[in-house]
Design a protein around this motif. Structure first.
Motif, PDB file in Angstrom:
ATOM      1  N   SER A  41       0.837  -1.209   0.000  1.00  0.00           N
ATOM      2  CA  SER A  41       0.000   0.000   0.000  1.00  0.00           C
ATOM      3  C   SER A  41       0.871   1.259   0.000  1.00  0.00           C
ATOM      4  CB  SER A  41      -0.965   0.000   1.182  1.00  0.00           C
ATOM      5  OG  SER A  41      -0.238   0.043   2.397  1.00  0.00           O
ATOM      6  N   PHE A  43       3.805   1.541  -1.417  1.00  0.00           N
ATOM      7  CA  PHE A  43       4.300   1.654  -2.792  1.00  0.00           C
ATOM      8  C   PHE A  43       3.231   2.206  -3.712  1.00  0.00           C
ATOM      9  CE2 PHE A  43       4.761  -0.192  -7.043  1.00  0.00           C
ATOM     10  CZ  PHE A  43       5.962   0.401  -7.413  1.00  0.00           C
ATOM     11  N   LEU A  44       1.980   1.747  -3.567  1.00  0.00           N
ATOM     12  CA  LEU A  44       0.900   2.240  -4.410  1.00  0.00           C
ATOM     13  C   LEU A  44       0.646   3.729  -4.175  1.00  0.00           C
ATOM     14  CD1 LEU A  44      -1.613  -0.751  -4.265  1.00  0.00           C
ATOM     15  CD2 LEU A  44      -0.194  -0.021  -6.195  1.00  0.00           C
ATOM     16  N   TRP A  46       2.842   5.914  -3.052  1.00  0.00           N
ATOM     17  CA  TRP A  46       4.009   6.630  -3.582  1.00  0.00           C
ATOM     18  C   TRP A  46       3.946   6.734  -5.105  1.00  0.00           C
ATOM     19  CZ3 TRP A  46       7.900   4.579  -6.764  1.00  0.00           C
ATOM     20  CH2 TRP A  46       8.958   5.455  -7.009  1.00  0.00           C
ATOM     21  N   SER A  47       3.617   5.632  -5.786  1.00  0.00           N
ATOM     22  CA  SER A  47       3.581   5.664  -7.246  1.00  0.00           C
ATOM     23  C   SER A  47       2.433   6.538  -7.757  1.00  0.00           C
ATOM     24  CB  SER A  47       3.475   4.253  -7.819  1.00  0.00           C
ATOM     25  OG  SER A  47       2.236   3.675  -7.462  1.00  0.00           O
ATOM     26  N   ARG A  48       1.322   6.558  -7.055  1.00  0.00           N
ATOM     27  CA  ARG A  48       0.197   7.386  -7.474  1.00  0.00           C
ATOM     28  C   ARG A  48       0.530   8.870  -7.299  1.00  0.00           C
ATOM     29  NH1 ARG A  48      -5.764   5.622  -6.339  1.00  0.00           N
ATOM     30  NH2 ARG A  48      -4.882   3.993  -7.605  1.00  0.00           N
ATOM     31  N   GLU A  49       1.173   9.241  -6.197  1.00  0.00           N
ATOM     32  CA  GLU A  49       1.564  10.636  -5.978  1.00  0.00           C
ATOM     33  C   GLU A  49       2.642  11.051  -6.964  1.00  0.00           C
ATOM     34  OE1 GLU A  49       2.726  11.208  -1.958  1.00  0.00           O
ATOM     35  OE2 GLU A  49       0.694  10.998  -1.189  1.00  0.00           O
ATOM     36  N   ASN A  50       3.571  10.182  -7.227  1.00  0.00           N
ATOM     37  CA  ASN A  50       4.664  10.494  -8.153  1.00  0.00           C
ATOM     38  C   ASN A  50       4.145  10.644  -9.571  1.00  0.00           C
ATOM     39  OD1 ASN A  50       7.302  11.051  -8.696  1.00  0.00           O
ATOM     40  ND2 ASN A  50       7.900   8.913  -8.950  1.00  0.00           N
ATOM     41  N   GLY A  51       3.195   9.830  -9.959  1.00  0.00           N
ATOM     42  CA  GLY A  51       2.649   9.886 -11.307  1.00  0.00           C
ATOM     43  C   GLY A  51       1.763  11.095 -11.534  1.00  0.00           C
ATOM     44  N   SER A  52       1.061  11.569 -10.510  1.00  0.00           N
ATOM     45  CA  SER A  52       0.150  12.690 -10.691  1.00  0.00           C
ATOM     46  C   SER A  52       0.857  14.032 -10.645  1.00  0.00           C
ATOM     47  CB  SER A  52      -0.942  12.660  -9.623  1.00  0.00           C
ATOM     48  OG  SER A  52      -0.365  12.897  -8.340  1.00  0.00           O
TER      49      SER A  52
END
Length: 174
Positions: A41, A43-44, A46-52
């Motif tokens: 969770s 990682f998810l 972090w990746s969602r914040e980094n992608g947006s």
């Protein structure tokens, strides 16, 4: 202050695991799965914040599709190279003239030193310096910087030949 609750729960789990083998058989797989889910969770998130935060169409910082100032609009005059200590260092002085219609902020100056005895040139080295020059259109300014070149086997250039080029120009329209 909220960190006290997970720390207290962790201490209780360790205490009960030390006291009871039955609890240990139950707690180890359960805690392993719980830690794996927490890491997944995190990682998810972090990746969602980094992608947006960055858009695929956004240019990288300081990138310009077409530079505001072209290299031929920057004129370097009276370049002089003076050997300093250590022997591989050269003090460079000169004058910058901004012939563009934009304000100049900085640029990179790359200098190549060649040794050309008897007309046969051999490259000694190349070095790049960042030149900070805050110049409005049509203005000129003196500058000074240092370049370092290798000195293989302590042999000094017999007939030094200097060449330079201006790159990575940063400027902005007034």
């Amino acid at each position: 202050m909220i960190w006290i609750f997970p720390a207290l729960a962790g201490l209780l789990v360790v205490y009960f695991a030390m006291r009871s083998s039955r609890f240990r058989r139950f707690a180890e797989p359960t805690l392993s799965i719980l830690v794996a889910l927490l890491l997944l969770s995190a990682f998810l998130v972090w990746s969602r914040e980094n992608g947006s935060s960055s858009n695929a169409s956004d240019p990288p910082p300081f990138a310009q599709n077409r530079p505001v100032i072209q290299p031929e609009e920057i004129v370097l005059k009276d370049l002089q190279f003076t050997r300093k200590r250590p022997d591989t260092s050269y003090r460079t002085t000169g004058t910058i003239l901004n012939n563009s219609a934009a304000d100049l902020t900085n640029f990179s100056l790359t200098v190549t030193l060649e040794d050309c005895p008897d007309g046969k040139c051999k490259t000694v080295g190349e070095d790049t310096a960042l030149i900070l020059a805050r110049l409005q259109p049509g203005q000129s300014q003196a500058f000074e910087t240092f370049f370092t070149f290798p000195n293989p086997y302590g042999v000094d250039p017999v007939a030094p030949k200097w060449s330079h080029r201006v790159t990575d120009i940063r400027g902005r329209l007034p």
